[in-house]
Design a protein around this motif. Structure first.
Motif, short mmCIF file in Angstrom:
data_model
loop_
_atom_site.label_atom_id
_atom_site.label_comp_id
_atom_site.label_asym_id
_atom_site.label_seq_id
_atom_site.Cartn_x
_atom_site.Cartn_y
_atom_site.Cartn_z
N LEU A 42 0.83 -1.20 0.00
CA LEU A 42 0.00 0.00 0.00
C LEU A 42 0.87 1.26 0.00
CD1 LEU A 42 -2.70 -0.96 2.67
CD2 LEU A 42 -2.98 -0.93 0.19
N PRO A 43 0.43 2.31 -0.67
CA PRO A 43 1.15 3.60 -0.60
C PRO A 43 1.18 4.11 0.84
CG PRO A 43 -0.47 3.61 -2.37
CD PRO A 43 -0.73 2.36 -1.59
N GLY A 44 2.23 4.83 1.18
CA GLY A 44 2.41 5.30 2.55
C GLY A 44 1.25 6.13 3.05
N ILE A 48 -1.26 5.24 6.24
CA ILE A 48 -1.44 6.15 7.38
C ILE A 48 -2.92 6.49 7.56
CG2 ILE A 48 -0.99 8.50 8.19
CD1 ILE A 48 1.78 8.25 6.91
N ASP A 49 -3.63 6.67 6.45
CA ASP A 49 -5.06 6.98 6.53
C ASP A 49 -5.84 5.82 7.14
OD1 ASP A 49 -7.33 8.80 5.76
OD2 ASP A 49 -7.90 7.04 4.61
N GLY A 74 5.28 1.23 12.00
CA GLY A 74 5.93 2.42 11.49
C GLY A 74 4.96 3.53 11.17
N ALA A 75 3.83 3.17 10.57
CA ALA A 75 2.84 4.18 10.19
C ALA A 75 2.19 4.82 11.42
CB ALA A 75 1.76 3.55 9.31
N ALA A 76 2.11 4.07 12.52
CA ALA A 76 1.45 4.57 13.72
C ALA A 76 2.22 5.70 14.39
CB ALA A 76 1.24 3.44 14.72
N PHE A 80 -0.03 12.47 11.93
CA PHE A 80 -1.45 12.42 11.60
C PHE A 80 -2.20 11.45 12.52
CE2 PHE A 80 -5.03 11.08 8.82
CZ PHE A 80 -5.60 12.33 8.61
N ILE A 81 -1.53 10.38 12.94
CA ILE A 81 -2.16 9.39 13.82
C ILE A 81 -2.43 10.00 15.19
CG2 ILE A 81 -1.96 7.09 14.82
CD1 ILE A 81 -2.12 7.16 11.75
#
Length: 257
Positions: A42-44, A48-49, A74-76, A80-81
């Motif tokens: 998935l795109p970054g 994140i979304d 990593g995304a968390a 934005f999170i």
């Protein structure tokens, strides 16, 4: 001699089989490396979304997502999170010192602009710590993010001050667009604020200055309360309606109701 040759032939064939098997294993490992997991593909921004939507509904689900996948972990950590994570499971007032990890997490939420975290900090700063300007700044920032309870409290405080602040507070409260359809939301808003204030040590109350209304010549006690559940015209102007509301809010802060 022949037996020795036979043994050599058999050992060489075994060696060939081993080489073949090793080759197939290597091919499998290469193919497995080439296959990326679905999440990793998935795109970054999309990842994140997805995590932000999970975080906004439940902190527990966010925690489980972080444990389930390195990509989620990593995304968390994205800013934005922290802006969207739900902190409803955590108490507003900590009667016991929170852990270092929890305190760090909540401070990050405040620093990153989480509306609920800024609203809570604003309530503590203004009412409990009597840091008026700091508390108002947090409430203002949460209001600008569209936080309903922060909008209500910030508007009430400004309205109670009178003068130019009163007009600013009135404009903020009118932006809530209180109608029959969302009157229940206002009641829920009041109930949440009342529950928070009851848990706090109030060191800074608010004094009510009379608000100038378009219909101020009327007897304020005779003005009917707005009945949003019925089809009828409101008999008082917006300022009168919110003035009655700010009286109730002052009673909540003073512990009268």
């Amino acid at each position: 001699m022949e037996s020795v040759l036979e043994d050599c032939d058999s050992s060489s064939s075994i060696g060939k089989k081993r080489k073949i098997n090793a080759g197939s294993v290597n091919e499998q490992s290469v193919s497995m490396k080439r296959r990326r997991p679905v999440v990793g593909s998935l795109p970054g921004d999309l990842l994140i979304d997805v995590i932000a939507r999970v975080a906004s509904s439940s902190f527990t689900d966010l925690f489980n997502a972080k444990l389930s996948c390195r990509d989620f972990l990593g995304a968390a950590e994205d800013e934005f999170i922290f802006q969207h994570v739900s902190i409803d499971k955590f108490p507003v007032i900590h009667w016991f010192p929170p852990s270092v990890e929890l305190l760090s997490f909540l401070n990050q939420c405040i620093d990153k602009g989480n509306p609920e975290a800024m609203f809570r900090q604003g309530m503590i700063e203004f009412f409990s710590l009597a840091r008026i300007e700091t508390g108002l700044e947090y409430l203002k920032r949460a209001t600008e993010k569209g936080h309903v309870e922060a909008t209500y409290v910030y508007g009430m405080i400004l309205l109670s001050r009178g003068g130019q602040s009163s007009q600013q507070g009135l404009n903020i409260l009118n932006s809530m667009k209180v109608t029959r359809s969302n009157y229940l939301k206002l009641r829920e808003c009041r109930a949440k604020i009342k529950a928070i204030i009851r848990e706090m040590w109030i060191k800074n109350s608010i004094s009510l200055i009379e608000v100038k209304c378009k219909c101020q010549e009327r007897n304020m006690l005779s003005i009917r309360k707005r009945k949003f559940e019925e089809e009828e015209e409101v008999l008082c102007c917006d300022a009168c309606g919110w003035y009655l509301e700010v009286i109730s809010f002052c009673k909540i802060v003073d512990g009268v109701v």
